[in-house]
Design an enzyme around this catalytic site. Structure first.
Site, mmCIF file in Angstrom:
data_model
loop_
_atom_site.group_PDB
_atom_site.id
_atom_site.type_symbol
_atom_site.label_atom_id
_atom_site.label_comp_id
_atom_site.label_asym_id
_atom_site.label_seq_id
_atom_site.Cartn_x
_atom_site.Cartn_y
_atom_site.Cartn_z
ATOM 1 C CG ASP A 84 -1.756 1.215 1.376
ATOM 2 O OD1 ASP A 84 -1.990 1.874 0.347
ATOM 3 O OD2 ASP A 84 -2.179 1.517 2.506
ATOM 4 C CG ASP A 117 -1.476 1.635 -3.692
ATOM 5 O OD1 ASP A 117 -0.282 1.352 -3.908
ATOM 6 O OD2 ASP A 117 -1.843 2.354 -2.736
ATOM 7 C CG ASP A 171 -7.391 -12.409 -13.050
ATOM 8 O OD1 ASP A 171 -8.333 -12.911 -13.679
ATOM 9 O OD2 ASP A 171 -6.911 -12.890 -12.002
ATOM 10 C CG ASP A 173 -12.388 -15.237 -13.011
ATOM 11 O OD1 ASP A 173 -11.643 -15.675 -12.129
ATOM 12 O OD2 ASP A 173 -13.616 -15.128 -12.885
ATOM 13 C CD GLU A 204 -10.537 -19.762 -12.180
ATOM 14 O OE1 GLU A 204 -10.489 -19.975 -10.963
ATOM 15 O OE2 GLU A 204 -11.447 -19.104 -12.697
ATOM 16 C CG HIS A 227 -6.722 -15.059 -6.364
ATOM 17 N ND1 HIS A 227 -6.193 -15.704 -7.462
ATOM 18 C CD2 HIS A 227 -8.021 -14.846 -6.643
ATOM 19 C CE1 HIS A 227 -7.155 -15.869 -8.359
ATOM 20 N NE2 HIS A 227 -8.272 -15.351 -7.892
ATOM 21 C CG ASP A 228 -9.631 -18.228 -6.310
ATOM 22 O OD1 ASP A 228 -9.977 -17.165 -5.748
ATOM 23 O OD2 ASP A 228 -9.808 -18.448 -7.529
HETATM 24 O O1 TEU Z 1 -12.639 -18.548 -9.530
HETATM 25 C C1 TEU Z 1 -13.726 -19.287 -10.040
HETATM 26 C C2 TEU Z 1 -13.638 -20.729 -10.157
HETATM 27 O O2 TEU Z 1 -13.720 -21.220 -11.270
HETATM 28 C C3 TEU Z 1 -13.667 -21.615 -8.984
HETATM 29 O O3 TEU Z 1 -13.026 -21.148 -7.855
HETATM 30 C C4 TEU Z 1 -15.077 -22.015 -8.686
HETATM 31 O O4 TEU Z 1 -15.646 -21.124 -7.751
HETATM 32 C C5 TEU Z 1 -15.124 -23.390 -8.122
HETATM 33 O O5 TEU Z 1 -14.409 -24.226 -8.949
HETATM 34 C C6 TEU Z 1 -16.512 -23.914 -8.043
HETATM 35 O O6 TEU Z 1 -16.515 -25.300 -7.949
HETATM 36 C C7 TEU Z 1 -12.502 -17.293 -10.101
HETATM 37 C C8 TEU Z 1 -11.567 -16.366 -9.344
HETATM 38 O O7 TEU Z 1 -10.272 -16.891 -9.310
HETATM 39 C C9 TEU Z 1 -12.130 -16.095 -7.983
HETATM 40 O O8 TEU Z 1 -11.291 -15.311 -7.201
HETATM 41 C C10 TEU Z 1 -13.471 -15.424 -8.172
HETATM 42 O O9 TEU Z 1 -14.093 -15.274 -6.918
HETATM 43 C C11 TEU Z 1 -14.391 -16.208 -9.098
HETATM 44 O O10 TEU Z 1 -13.737 -16.616 -10.277
HETATM 45 C C12 TEU Z 1 -15.549 -15.372 -9.533
HETATM 46 O O11 TEU Z 1 -15.120 -14.403 -10.425
#
Ligand code: TEU
Length: 561
Positions: free
Chosen positions: A21, A29, A98, A200, A259, A334-335
């Site tokens: 930040d 940022d 992204d 995404d 993704e 991040h997920d």
């Molecule tokens: O993630 C979406 C995604 O395809 C999976 O995490 C999905 O939720 C899961 O497989 C369901 O079974 C992306 C981004 O990386 C995430 O941060 C977002 O929250 C999401 O899309 C929505 O945009």
């Protein structure tokens, strides 16, 4: 296989909200990233993937975009973005944005108009179910407090589709005008100098708009009991991907990475086969769900995962794409929870060595590795105790779903300590100062309390740190052609604790030996010279190595004739 920069690249993922930040509002940022470009370059990586920083209400930390062509003021300005593109290029790194085109924010102008009237030109840019037909057939909404994907809209007397939260309506890719608008928007970013996109939830863009009834039984029989698999099997998915590739990527040196939730290894070549011209690479999910209990939400066996299962997934994916398309590797993003907490051992004794072992894996496998910011320090899960500490929409909404049904919320919170997404989103630990050096204000999410022990400044001056090791292995990957284009061969597929494989070509042969356990193991490599290890020494007696807990060794073998 064709040579491409993105096959030879190591990607570093920066989560802007939590990286650095610059203005004290507690949110990372673009200026913060700009101030650390030399740090990023010092890792030796080739490309940087930046999570969304477009204008957004922030319901899902930027994955709900309301303006694709402008930067959200909390992250900076378009000038900052241009400086970031240029600053990375000056340092010989590429930039991957992204991009979220399965859905928009409900505050996006298109949707604001669409929801006014069925006659509006933008109505058809989203998916609707007219209420005169009764209730829509059930679809799962991942970030909905009732788990439903349809939301009623009074002005149009119809329901709109949202695979994620009600504030993230799904775009209708059946509409050609919308598709053209998306391609033009992507091209406008390439024109600014961007080198590619991480798309995404891209496998979800095609929907069967006859809206068939999907029963629990169908889901189980045909779609692995996983809505992601159903959503990824839309009838026109491949057609749209090819059209997008032709319109946006053809003739440019940019990369497109999808993704790809719901895509199995067997289907992967249909997406990234070199003759397909759909996607260059995909981020698969089979690796990341290893050890999840079937049919339950992100619940893992507390005794850990089985190496056999882990090794099987990566070996299957390598075989499925061998000679056909290009693979990717990641163990955190991040997920996901922190890599060392999920796949290694984040206790004091083995945190460093197990993190180093995981990096050895990522950087010596075949496929383009993505390293997630903070993992290079061995950052760990924060393990929140109360729901109020979480910021993530997924955790909060699934908690609601369970609570509404009178389910076991305490148990859910315990599982989230291991698998929740916020574990990977706490601020980057720069130093032992206030808020780990991330901000001078109040951080948007708690800083992990272990920042005094785990931080970049301390690791910069420690030649044995995880950070120092990551730099060494990245360098080795860049110097050894065999680690990029060489073949992958599994050794000793039955070993319960040791994952060993060779990377080979005509000129070179490397043996990678990884002890995925906290106990000593014996391994017989039969000769060779140690190229790198995560311990100071390798205990080698009469052709046998006594591997220490979580020891990783890369051995140079004589090339095959
Ligand atoms: O993630 C979406 C995604 O395809 C999976 O995490 C999905 O939720 C899961 O497989 C369901 O079974 C992306 C981004 O990386 C995430 O941060 C977002 O929250 C999401 O899309 C929505 O945009």
């Amino acid at each position: 296989m064709d040579r491409k920069w993105w096959k030879e690249a190591v990607i570093y993922q920066v989560y802007p909200r939590s990286f650095k930040d610059s203005d004290g509002n507690g949110v990372g940022d673009l200026k913060g990233i700009l101030s650390e470009l030399d740090y990023i370059a010092s890792l030796g990586v080739d490309a940087v993937w930046i999570n969304p920083v477009y204008v957004s209400p922030g319901e899902d930390n930027g994955y709900d975009i309301s303006d694709y062509r402008a930067i959200d003021p909390q992250y900076g300005t378009m000038e900052d973005m241009q400086r970031l593109i240029d600053g990375l290029h000056e340092r010989k790194m590429r930039i991957i944005l992204d991009m979220v085109v399965n859905h928009t924010s409900d505050e996006r102008e298109w949707f604001q108009r669409a929801r006014q009237s069925r006659d509006d030109a933008h109505y058809g840019w989203y998916h609707w179910w007219p209420a005169e037909k009764g209730e829509p057939p059930y679809r799962c909404g991942f970030f909905d407090s009732e788990g439903k994907a349809w939301q009623y809209n009074a002005a149009t007397n119809s329901w709109y589709l949202h695979y994620f939260s009600p504030h993230q309506p799904d775009l209708n890719w059946g509409n050609a005008e919308l598709r053209r608008e998306i391609y033009a928007m992507l091209i406008s970013w390439l024109d600014k100098g961007v080198d590619g996109f991480r798309m995404d939830a891209i496998t979800f863009i095609s929907k069967d708009a006859s809206w068939p009834e999907i029963t629990a039984a169908t889901l189980k029989q045909k779609y692995c009991n996983d809505w992601g698999h159903y959503y990824a099997s839309g009838p026109k998915l491949h057609e749209y991907l090819r059209e997008m590739y032709a319109a946006v990527l053809e003739g440019r040196d940019a990369v497109i990475i999808g993704e790809s939730s719901g895509v199995s290894a067997e289907k992967a070549p249909d997406f990234v086969g070199e003759d397909r011209k759909e996607l260059d690479m995909i981020y698969q999910f089979e690796g990341i769900i290893v050890g999840y209990l079937p049919g339950q939400f992100k619940k893992v066996d507390r005794d850990g995962y089985r190496l056999a299962e882990f090794r099987d997934v990566y070996t299957r994916w390598d075989r499925a794409l061998d000679g056909k398309g290009w693979n990717t590797l990641y163990l955190g993003n991040h997920d996901q929870p922190r890599m060392v907490s999920r796949w290694g051992d984040d206790g004091d004794e083995f945190r460093g060595v197990s993190a180093k072992l995981l990096f050895t894996f990522l950087l010596t496998m075949r496929g383009t590795p993505s390293l997630y910011n903070g993992d290079e320090l061995g950052m760990t899960n924060i393990r929140f105790r109360r729901i109020g500490e979480y910021r993530d929409i997924e955790t909060r909404r699934v908690f609601e779903q369970i609570r509404k049904k009178g389910g076991a919320t305490e148990e859910f919170l315990r599982d989230q300590q291991l698998t929740g997404r916020d574990n990977g989103r706490t601020p980057f630990q720069w130093n032992a100062g206030l808020h780990a050096g991330f901000t001078e204000g109040e951080p948007w999410i708690a800083v992990n309390g272990n920042y005094r022990a785990i931080n970049a400044a301390a690791q910069e001056v420690d030649p044995e740190s995880v950070l120092a090791y990551v730099r060494r292995v990245v360098r080795i990957r860049r110097e050894r052609e065999v680690l990029v284009y060489g073949g992958y061969r599994l050794i000793d597929p039955e070993d319960a604790e040791v994952y060993a494989y060779e990377r080979w070509n005509e000129a070179e042969r490397l043996l990678v030996v990884l002890n995925f356990s906290g106990r000593e193991q014996l391994f017989r490599p039969g000769g060779g010279e140690v190229l790198i290890s995560n311990y100071a020494g390798v205990a080698w007696v009469a052709g046998v190595i006594r591997l220490k807990p979580w020891q990783a060794v890369v051995i140079e073998l004589p090339a095959e004739k």
